[in-house]
Design a protein around this motif. Structure first.
Motif, short mmCIF file in Angstrom:
data_model
loop_
_atom_site.label_atom_id
_atom_site.label_comp_id
_atom_site.label_asym_id
_atom_site.label_seq_id
_atom_site.Cartn_x
_atom_site.Cartn_y
_atom_site.Cartn_z
N THR A 64 0.78 -1.40 0.36
CA THR A 64 0.36 0.06 0.05
C THR A 64 1.20 1.69 -0.20
OG1 THR A 64 -1.63 -0.94 1.14
CG2 THR A 64 -1.46 1.49 1.27
N ARG A 65 1.75 2.01 0.84
CA ARG A 65 2.93 2.02 0.53
C ARG A 65 3.86 2.54 -0.37
NH1 ARG A 65 3.91 7.19 2.51
NH2 ARG A 65 6.10 7.84 3.28
N GLU A 66 4.10 1.57 -0.82
CA GLU A 66 5.28 1.66 -1.67
C GLU A 66 3.73 2.47 -3.18
OE1 GLU A 66 5.89 0.03 -6.02
OE2 GLU A 66 4.11 -1.02 -4.85
N LYS A 67 2.35 1.54 -4.09
CA LYS A 67 1.59 2.36 -4.56
C LYS A 67 1.52 3.40 -3.84
CE LYS A 67 -0.70 -2.11 -5.25
NZ LYS A 67 -2.49 -2.63 -5.33
N GLN A 68 1.33 4.56 -2.76
CA GLN A 68 1.31 5.37 -2.20
C GLN A 68 2.47 6.42 -3.12
OE1 GLN A 68 1.67 6.21 1.55
NE2 GLN A 68 0.44 7.66 1.33
N LEU A 69 3.33 5.88 -2.63
CA LEU A 69 4.54 6.36 -3.10
C LEU A 69 5.19 6.82 -4.80
CD1 LEU A 69 6.88 5.65 -0.53
CD2 LEU A 69 5.87 7.81 -0.20
N THR A 70 5.15 6.02 -5.49
CA THR A 70 4.81 5.47 -6.52
C THR A 70 4.04 6.66 -7.46
OG1 THR A 70 5.41 3.36 -6.27
CG2 THR A 70 4.51 4.40 -8.59
N LYS A 71 3.38 6.64 -6.36
CA LYS A 71 2.02 8.06 -6.95
C LYS A 71 2.40 9.31 -6.94
CE LYS A 71 -1.56 5.24 -7.77
NZ LYS A 71 -3.16 4.85 -6.90
N TRP A 72 3.37 9.89 -6.01
CA TRP A 72 4.19 11.25 -5.61
C TRP A 72 4.64 11.46 -6.68
CZ3 TRP A 72 6.20 11.39 -0.06
CH2 TRP A 72 4.78 10.97 0.97
N ARG A 73 4.42 12.93 -6.74
CA ARG A 73 5.22 14.26 -7.81
C ARG A 73 6.68 14.26 -7.38
NH1 ARG A 73 2.39 19.66 -7.23
NH2 ARG A 73 5.27 20.70 -6.72
N ARG A 74 7.66 14.32 -8.09
CA ARG A 74 8.58 13.52 -8.08
C ARG A 74 9.33 14.82 -7.08
NH1 ARG A 74 13.69 11.87 -10.18
NH2 ARG A 74 15.69 13.32 -9.32
N ASP A 75 9.35 15.63 -6.51
CA ASP A 75 9.87 16.91 -5.49
C ASP A 75 9.40 15.99 -4.05
OD1 ASP A 75 6.95 17.44 -6.56
OD2 ASP A 75 7.36 19.66 -5.20
N TRP A 76 8.14 15.33 -4.31
CA TRP A 76 7.57 14.57 -2.24
C TRP A 76 8.48 14.49 -2.85
CZ3 TRP A 76 1.42 14.41 -4.10
CH2 TRP A 76 0.99 15.87 -4.16
N LYS A 77 9.01 12.85 -3.71
CA LYS A 77 10.08 11.92 -2.51
C LYS A 77 11.35 12.55 -2.06
CE LYS A 77 7.37 9.47 -7.25
NZ LYS A 77 7.72 8.95 -8.16
N ILE A 81 13.31 12.30 0.78
CA ILE A 81 14.40 11.17 1.06
C ILE A 81 15.48 12.42 2.09
CG2 ILE A 81 16.46 10.85 -0.68
CD1 ILE A 81 15.09 10.39 -2.14
N GLU A 82 15.82 13.32 1.57
CA GLU A 82 16.32 14.22 2.27
C GLU A 82 16.31 14.79 3.83
OE1 GLU A 82 16.63 18.12 -0.53
OE2 GLU A 82 17.60 17.21 -1.77
N ALA A 83 14.66 14.18 3.97
CA ALA A 83 14.25 14.73 5.34
C ALA A 83 14.91 13.62 6.05
CB ALA A 83 12.70 14.57 5.12
N SER A 84 15.57 12.75 5.76
CA SER A 84 16.00 11.50 6.81
C SER A 84 17.51 11.17 6.42
CB SER A 84 15.15 10.18 6.86
OG SER A 84 14.78 9.77 5.35
N ASN A 85 17.64 11.76 5.02
CA ASN A 85 18.95 11.00 4.82
C ASN A 85 19.63 12.29 3.74
OD1 ASN A 85 21.06 10.24 3.48
ND2 ASN A 85 19.74 8.53 2.30
N PRO A 86 19.91 13.24 4.19
CA PRO A 86 20.13 15.17 3.67
C PRO A 86 21.67 14.56 2.50
CG PRO A 86 20.75 15.25 5.63
CD PRO A 86 19.65 13.91 5.36
N GLY A 87 22.09 13.68 3.09
CA GLY A 87 23.38 13.08 1.95
C GLY A 87 23.66 12.79 1.18
#
Length: 104
Positions: A64-77, A81-87
């Motif tokens: 369910t989460r994978e399907k949700q993330l797949t539909k997200w806009r690129r900038d949201w993705k 990523i940068e919220a938990s892994n800024p480097g």
């Protein structure tokens, strides 16, 4: 790492090509991507750096989460990523795999 359902995001480089997947064996699946053991998108575009993952108690929640993330806009993705892994570090190294070697 014990096997458990997970959603993951691989990247070719910082802000590069992204791949979102779901698995019950995160390290095993990342290894398959890195070694191009399964031909497809990730091997074609050199997507092998684990930059984000979430673990779940059951596969239905992970899918369910994978399907949700797949539909997200690129900038949201990218923000996720940068919220938990800024480097944009390769998180698989901290889980026991060696560093990803970029494909040419």
């Amino acid at each position: 790492m014990q096997k458990q359902p997970a959603v993951y995001i691989l990247a070719s480089a910082r802000h590069g090509t992204l791949y979102i997947g779901v698995t019950s064996d995160l390290l095993g699946r990342v290894h398959q991507h890195r070694e191009s053991l399964i031909k497809g998108f990730s091997s074609r575009y050199g997507v092998s750096r684990l930059v984000y993952y979430e673990c779940f108690d059951d596969m239905i929640s992970a899918i369910t989460r994978e399907k949700q993330l797949t539909k997200w806009r690129r900038d949201w993705k990218l923000n996720l990523i940068e919220a938990s892994n800024p480097g944009w570090d390769d998180l698989a190294e901290g889980l026991g795999l060696g560093p990803a070697i970029p494909k040419r």
